[in-house]
Motif scaffolding. Structure first.
Motif, PDB file in Angstrom:
ATOM      1  N   VAL A  79     -22.860 -64.290 -18.813  1.00 57.03           N
ATOM      2  CA  VAL A  79     -23.552 -64.475 -17.535  1.00 57.03           C
ATOM      3  C   VAL A  79     -23.341 -63.257 -16.634  1.00 57.03           C
ATOM      4  N   VAL A  80     -22.092 -62.775 -16.557  1.00 60.23           N
ATOM      5  CA  VAL A  80     -21.792 -61.624 -15.701  1.00 60.23           C
ATOM      6  C   VAL A  80     -22.507 -60.374 -16.205  1.00 60.23           C
ATOM      7  N   LEU A  81     -22.530 -60.176 -17.515  1.00 59.91           N
ATOM      8  CA  LEU A  81     -23.235 -59.025 -18.078  1.00 59.91           C
ATOM      9  C   LEU A  81     -24.730 -59.100 -17.776  1.00 59.91           C
ATOM     10  N   ALA A  82     -25.293 -60.281 -17.839  1.00 67.43           N
ATOM     11  CA  ALA A  82     -26.713 -60.436 -17.506  1.00 67.43           C
ATOM     12  C   ALA A  82     -26.964 -60.030 -16.053  1.00 67.43           C
ATOM     13  N   GLY A  83     -26.048 -60.405 -15.164  1.00 68.89           N
ATOM     14  CA  GLY A  83     -26.167 -59.990 -13.771  1.00 68.89           C
ATOM     15  C   GLY A  83     -26.045 -58.483 -13.613  1.00 68.89           C
ATOM     16  N   HIS A  84     -25.111 -57.882 -14.349  1.00 69.93           N
ATOM     17  CA  HIS A  84     -24.920 -56.429 -14.307  1.00 69.93           C
ATOM     18  C   HIS A  84     -26.173 -55.700 -14.782  1.00 69.93           C
ATOM     19  N   ILE A  85     -26.748 -56.165 -15.873  1.00 69.77           N
ATOM     20  CA  ILE A  85     -27.965 -55.548 -16.402  1.00 69.77           C
ATOM     21  C   ILE A  85     -29.121 -55.733 -15.429  1.00 69.77           C
ATOM     22  N   GLY A  86     -29.201 -56.916 -14.822  1.00 65.46           N
ATOM     23  CA  GLY A  86     -30.252 -57.171 -13.841  1.00 65.46           C
ATOM     24  C   GLY A  86     -30.156 -56.238 -12.649  1.00 65.46           C
ATOM     25  N   MET A  87     -28.932 -56.000 -12.163  1.00 64.11           N
ATOM     26  CA  MET A  87     -28.741 -55.069 -11.059  1.00 64.11           C
ATOM     27  C   MET A  87     -29.166 -53.658 -11.461  1.00 64.11           C
ATOM     28  N   ALA A  88     -28.809 -53.261 -12.680  1.00 65.90           N
ATOM     29  CA  ALA A  88     -29.172 -51.927 -13.158  1.00 65.90           C
ATOM     30  C   ALA A  88     -30.689 -51.779 -13.278  1.00 65.90           C
ATOM     31  N   LEU A  89     -31.363 -52.815 -13.771  1.00 67.81           N
ATOM     32  CA  LEU A  89     -32.816 -52.759 -13.899  1.00 67.81           C
ATOM     33  C   LEU A  89     -33.507 -52.617 -12.546  1.00 67.81           C
ATOM     34  N   GLY A  90     -32.841 -53.109 -11.497  1.00 68.74           N
ATOM     35  CA  GLY A  90     -33.414 -53.024 -10.160  1.00 68.74           C
ATOM     36  C   GLY A  90     -33.161 -51.707  -9.461  1.00 68.74           C
ATOM     37  N   ASP A  91     -32.418 -50.798 -10.095  1.00 64.62           N
ATOM     38  CA  ASP A  91     -32.110 -49.508  -9.467  1.00 64.62           C
ATOM     39  C   ASP A  91     -32.334 -48.381 -10.477  1.00 64.62           C
ATOM     40  N   PRO A  92     -33.580 -47.891 -10.593  1.00 63.37           N
ATOM     41  CA  PRO A  92     -33.885 -46.852 -11.585  1.00 63.37           C
ATOM     42  C   PRO A  92     -33.060 -45.582 -11.415  1.00 63.37           C
ATOM     43  N   GLU A  93     -32.749 -45.209 -10.167  1.00 66.92           N
ATOM     44  CA  GLU A  93     -31.996 -43.969  -9.950  1.00 66.92           C
ATOM     45  C   GLU A  93     -30.560 -44.101 -10.427  1.00 66.92           C
ATOM     46  N   ALA A  94     -29.974 -45.291 -10.269  1.00 65.92           N
ATOM     47  CA  ALA A  94     -28.624 -45.517 -10.796  1.00 65.92           C
ATOM     48  C   ALA A  94     -28.626 -45.422 -12.316  1.00 65.92           C
ATOM     49  N   ARG A  95     -29.656 -45.965 -12.948  1.00 68.66           N
ATOM     50  CA  ARG A  95     -29.765 -45.854 -14.408  1.00 68.66           C
ATOM     51  C   ARG A  95     -29.943 -44.396 -14.829  1.00 68.66           C
ATOM     52  N   ARG A  96     -30.730 -43.660 -14.063  1.00 67.89           N
ATOM     53  CA  ARG A  96     -30.935 -42.248 -14.377  1.00 67.89           C
ATOM     54  C   ARG A  96     -29.618 -41.481 -14.268  1.00 67.89           C
ATOM     55  N   GLY A  97     -28.809 -41.858 -13.298  1.00 65.44           N
ATOM     56  CA  GLY A  97     -27.518 -41.200 -13.139  1.00 65.44           C
ATOM     57  C   GLY A  97     -26.614 -41.432 -14.338  1.00 65.44           C
ATOM     58  N   MET A  98     -26.639 -42.654 -14.903  1.00 65.57           N
ATOM     59  CA  MET A  98     -25.823 -42.929 -16.076  1.00 65.57           C
ATOM     60  C   MET A  98     -26.432 -42.312 -17.332  1.00 65.57           C
ATOM     61  N   ARG A  99     -27.740 -42.143 -17.342  1.00 62.42           N
ATOM     62  CA  ARG A  99     -28.397 -41.583 -18.516  1.00 62.42           C
ATOM     63  C   ARG A  99     -28.311 -40.051 -18.554  1.00 62.42           C
ATOM     64  N   THR A 100     -28.521 -39.413 -17.409  1.00 59.26           N
ATOM     65  CA  THR A 100     -28.574 -37.953 -17.376  1.00 59.26           C
ATOM     66  C   THR A 100     -27.348 -37.313 -16.738  1.00 59.26           C
ATOM     67  N   GLY A 101     -26.602 -38.094 -15.944  1.00 62.24           N
ATOM     68  CA  GLY A 101     -25.423 -37.553 -15.275  1.00 62.24           C
ATOM     69  C   GLY A 101     -25.658 -37.141 -13.846  1.00 62.24           C
ATOM     70  N   SER A 102     -26.918 -37.082 -13.389  1.00 60.24           N
ATOM     71  CA  SER A 102     -27.196 -36.643 -12.021  1.00 60.24           C
ATOM     72  C   SER A 102     -28.118 -37.637 -11.327  1.00 60.24           C
ATOM     73  N   VAL A 103     -28.031 -37.636  -9.992  1.00 59.82           N
ATOM     74  CA  VAL A 103     -28.877 -38.498  -9.162  1.00 59.82           C
ATOM     75  C   VAL A 103     -29.453 -37.652  -8.033  1.00 59.82           C
ATOM     76  N   SER A 104     -30.485 -38.155  -7.404  1.00 56.60           N
ATOM     77  CA  SER A 104     -31.055 -37.439  -6.269  1.00 56.60           C
ATOM     78  C   SER A 104     -30.097 -37.518  -5.079  1.00 56.60           C
ATOM     79  N   ARG A 105     -30.073 -36.448  -4.313  1.00 55.47           N
ATOM     80  CA  ARG A 105     -29.211 -36.444  -3.127  1.00 55.47           C
ATOM     81  C   ARG A 105     -29.650 -37.503  -2.126  1.00 55.47           C
ATOM     82  N   ALA A 106     -30.962 -37.733  -2.047  1.00 55.95           N
ATOM     83  CA  ALA A 106     -31.460 -38.756  -1.122  1.00 55.95           C
ATOM     84  C   ALA A 106     -30.907 -40.132  -1.483  1.00 55.95           C
ATOM     85  N   TRP A 107     -30.873 -40.440  -2.782  1.00 58.55           N
ATOM     86  CA  TRP A 107     -30.323 -41.733  -3.228  1.00 58.55           C
ATOM     87  C   TRP A 107     -28.843 -41.810  -2.905  1.00 58.55           C
ATOM     88  N   ALA A 108     -28.117 -40.706  -3.151  1.00 60.60           N
ATOM     89  CA  ALA A 108     -26.677 -40.704  -2.872  1.00 60.60           C
ATOM     90  C   ALA A 108     -26.418 -40.912  -1.388  1.00 60.60           C
TER      91      ALA A 108
END
Length: 206
Positions: A168-197
């Motif tokens: 259940v907790v993992l499903a919530g974690h994945i749901g939160m990640a799906l709702g924040d594309p820039e956070a996912r991009r940060g984990m995928r590529t290592g960088s995020v936009s300064r505006a998001w930060a």
């Protein structure tokens, strides 16, 4: 406090190193294998689809045993150890974030965060503790000849119900990640936009 305002809005900042991303991906993969194999072992409708139950059991056991390995290997990385330090520190701004979350106050100024917000810190601590409990109870269930039957029965009860909670907790974690594309991009590529930060982690100094 904010990040440097003079930076162009399209600028990107480093959030995670390759080592940190490797630990996250490998741990997520092993956790996913544990969850999927557990589903095929305990959900009757799924269990009927598996012809080699013994193989599924072995994959589940070895994936569970390997779960701590990426984190232990990641300790050689200074950046990973630094992130663990960030996750392990809980400051006044984190308590303010939690109060706002409990009040369902979604205003960004009410939820200050450094590199990780309070919710991420609580999740990381909880999933780490839960994984250790799952490993311990799993070992008690595996080496049946070394422990009394009452221990094994108790371990099975804790293991099964904690596994459901983790799902259940993992499903919530994945749901939160799906709702924040820039956070996912940060984990995928290592960088995020300064505006998001600046918007989501305004106390963070990259």
């Amino acid at each position: 406090m904010t990040l440097r305002a003079e930076a162009p809005p399209t600028a990107r900042v480093r959030r995670f190193t390759r080592a940190v991303r490797w630990v996250h991906r490998t741990t997520a993969l092993l956790m996913g294998v544990c969850v999927v194999t557990a589903s095929f072992l305990y959900v009757p409708e799924l269990a009927q689809l598996v012809g080699r139950r013994e193989l599924v059991v072995r994959v589940h056991e070895w994936a569970g045993l390997a779960l701590p390995v990426p984190v232990l290997a990641g300790l050689v990385s200074r950046a990973f150890r630094a992130d663990l330090g960030h996750l392990n520190r809980f400051g006044p701004h984190d308590r303010r974030w939690l109060r706002a979350a409990l009040r369902r106050d979604k205003r960004r100024e009410s939820r200050p965060a450094a590199k990780f917000n309070a919710g991420q810190k609580i999740y990381a601590s909880w999933i780490a503790g839960a994984s250790l409990v799952m490993l311990g109870t799993g070992l008690l269930m595996w080496f049946t000849h070394l422990t009394p039957i009452m221990w094994r029965t108790s371990a099975t009860f804790v293991h099964d119900w904690l596994a459901l909670t983790i799902g259940v907790v993992l499903a919530g974690h994945i749901g939160m990640a799906l709702g924040d594309p820039e956070a996912r991009r940060g984990m995928r590529t290592g960088s995020v936009s300064r505006a998001w930060a600046e918007r989501e982690h305004r106390l963070w100094r990259p």
